[in-house]
Design an enzyme around this catalytic site. Structure first.
Site, PDB file in Angstrom:
ATOM      1  N   SER A  77      54.516  37.532  49.588  1.00  0.00           N
ATOM      2  CA  SER A  77      53.904  38.858  49.621  1.00  0.00           C
ATOM      3  C   SER A  77      53.247  39.161  50.957  1.00  0.00           C
ATOM      4  O   SER A  77      53.178  40.326  51.371  1.00  0.00           O
ATOM      5  CB  SER A  77      52.870  38.980  48.495  1.00  0.00           C
ATOM      6  OG  SER A  77      51.881  37.958  48.599  1.00  0.00           O
ATOM      7  N   ASP A 240      41.780  43.209  46.369  1.00  0.00           N
ATOM      8  CA  ASP A 240      41.770  42.037  45.494  1.00  0.00           C
ATOM      9  C   ASP A 240      41.121  40.830  46.165  1.00  0.00           C
ATOM     10  O   ASP A 240      41.002  39.768  45.561  1.00  0.00           O
ATOM     11  CB  ASP A 240      43.180  41.680  45.022  1.00  0.00           C
ATOM     12  CG  ASP A 240      44.118  41.275  46.151  1.00  0.00           C
ATOM     13  OD1 ASP A 240      43.700  41.309  47.327  1.00  0.00           O
ATOM     14  OD2 ASP A 240      45.276  40.927  45.858  1.00  0.00           O
ATOM     15  N   HIS A 243      44.940  39.231  49.239  1.00  0.00           N
ATOM     16  CA  HIS A 243      45.928  39.663  50.228  1.00  0.00           C
ATOM     17  C   HIS A 243      45.219  40.295  51.421  1.00  0.00           C
ATOM     18  O   HIS A 243      44.123  40.836  51.291  1.00  0.00           O
ATOM     19  CB  HIS A 243      46.899  40.671  49.603  1.00  0.00           C
ATOM     20  CG  HIS A 243      47.782  40.080  48.570  1.00  0.00           C
ATOM     21  ND1 HIS A 243      47.458  40.081  47.226  1.00  0.00           N
ATOM     22  CD2 HIS A 243      48.977  39.451  48.672  1.00  0.00           C
ATOM     23  CE1 HIS A 243      48.429  39.482  46.545  1.00  0.00           C
ATOM     24  NE2 HIS A 243      49.358  39.087  47.394  1.00  0.00           N
TER      25      HIS A 243
END
Length: 293
Positions: A77, A240, A243
């Site tokens: 990601s 969050d 990330h």
């Protein structure tokens, strides 16, 4: 994988000997697992998929008639730029634009990185990206955090990464790898779990560095270079707190840029090689095939 998942996995690895961290006392193991639960409670997990970023960048910066360089991005990601709300803030697009400006050639970007990917997924991603770009000029791989979280042995993850680098090199690409980030810099993970996460990240990064070098790629030790910059700075993380944010991805792109340009031979003071194509031998470009984005 969520930050809480990472915390729980690292704690379990430490408690029960997975991932080479080693066996520890029952009381200490209980503390680690309790910390992992606290980290999970603090999560506000981002949902969805990375923004599409494929396209051609920097046509307005290129010399007339310049053929595009091709950049492919593989990994997890972080490679995909998950967590930002605009595609032009993902690492692939930031790097494509920067390379286009330095090379004075447009850059055609293809991203196959995916959320949750581990090093074992690189075989599939490599196959997919070579179907779309059979002879890329430059490949970027960013992977490792999920391998730590899922207790993949560093030697196994590094071997899988090395295999992907070799296959991309065989296709003619220069390959740059951003090694495992410093998971100890993630907010919400307390000591001593943070220390264990950092040690696991460093072990994997060292194994990755060796595997990439042996496969004739170029490695950038992102954890060592960016860990201190991310630690204690919430603005470097997305909502969050796991990330990277826009600012975090920009820092990563700026760290990777010199190595990527040097691999192509376009860093200021060097001649262009690798991705350079002889204009007399190149195929005519298709109108609209590579336009400014």
């Amino acid at each position: 994988m969520s930050r809480g998942g990472v915390a729980r996995r690292v704690a379990a690895a430490a408690a029960y000997g997975g991932g080479g961290i080693g066996l520890i006392g029952a009381g200490f193991a209980g503390l680690l697992l309790a910390e992992a639960k606290i980290a999970a409670v603090k999560l506000d997990v981002l949902q969805g998929d990375p923004l599409p970023a494929d396209g051609c960048y920097g046509r307005e910066l290129a010399s007339d008639g310049a053929e595009p360089l091709t950049l492919v991005v593989l990994g997890d990601s972080t490679a995909a730029g998950f967590g930002v709300d605009r595609a032009d803030r993902t690492p692939g697009v930031l790097l494509a634009g920067g390379i286009a400006a330095i090379a004075e050639r447009p850059v055609r970007l293809t991203v196959v990185a995916a959320n949750g990917a581990v090093s074992a997924d690189l075989e599939r991603q490599t196959r997919l990206v070579l179907e779309r770009e059979p002879a890329p000029d430059l490949a970027l791989i960013m992977v490792g955090a999920n391998d730590v979280a899922q207790q993949v042995k560093p030697a196994e993850a590094a071997r899988q990464l090395g295999d992907a680098v070799r296959r991309l090199r065989a296709a003619g690409a220069e390959v740059v790898v951003g090694t495992c980030p410093d998971l100890g810099a993630v907010g919400g993970i307390m000591r001593p779990l943070r220390w264990l996460a950092r040690q696991a990240s460093r072990r994997l990064a060292a194994a990755q560095d060796q595997a990439v070098t042996e496969a004739r790629g170029h490695s950038v030790l992102l954890g060592a270079l960016l860990g201190p910059e991310f630690a204690g700075r919430p603005e470097m993380f997305a909502s969050d707190r796991y990330h990277p944010s826009d600012r975090g991805y920009l820092a990563a792109a700026m760290t990777l840029m010199p190595t990527m340009c040097t691999a192509l031979g376009i860093w200021p003071g060097e001649g262009l090689h690798g991705g350079q194509r002889d204009a007399e031998e190149s195929q005519p470009s298709i109108p609209g095939e590579c336009v400014s984005v």
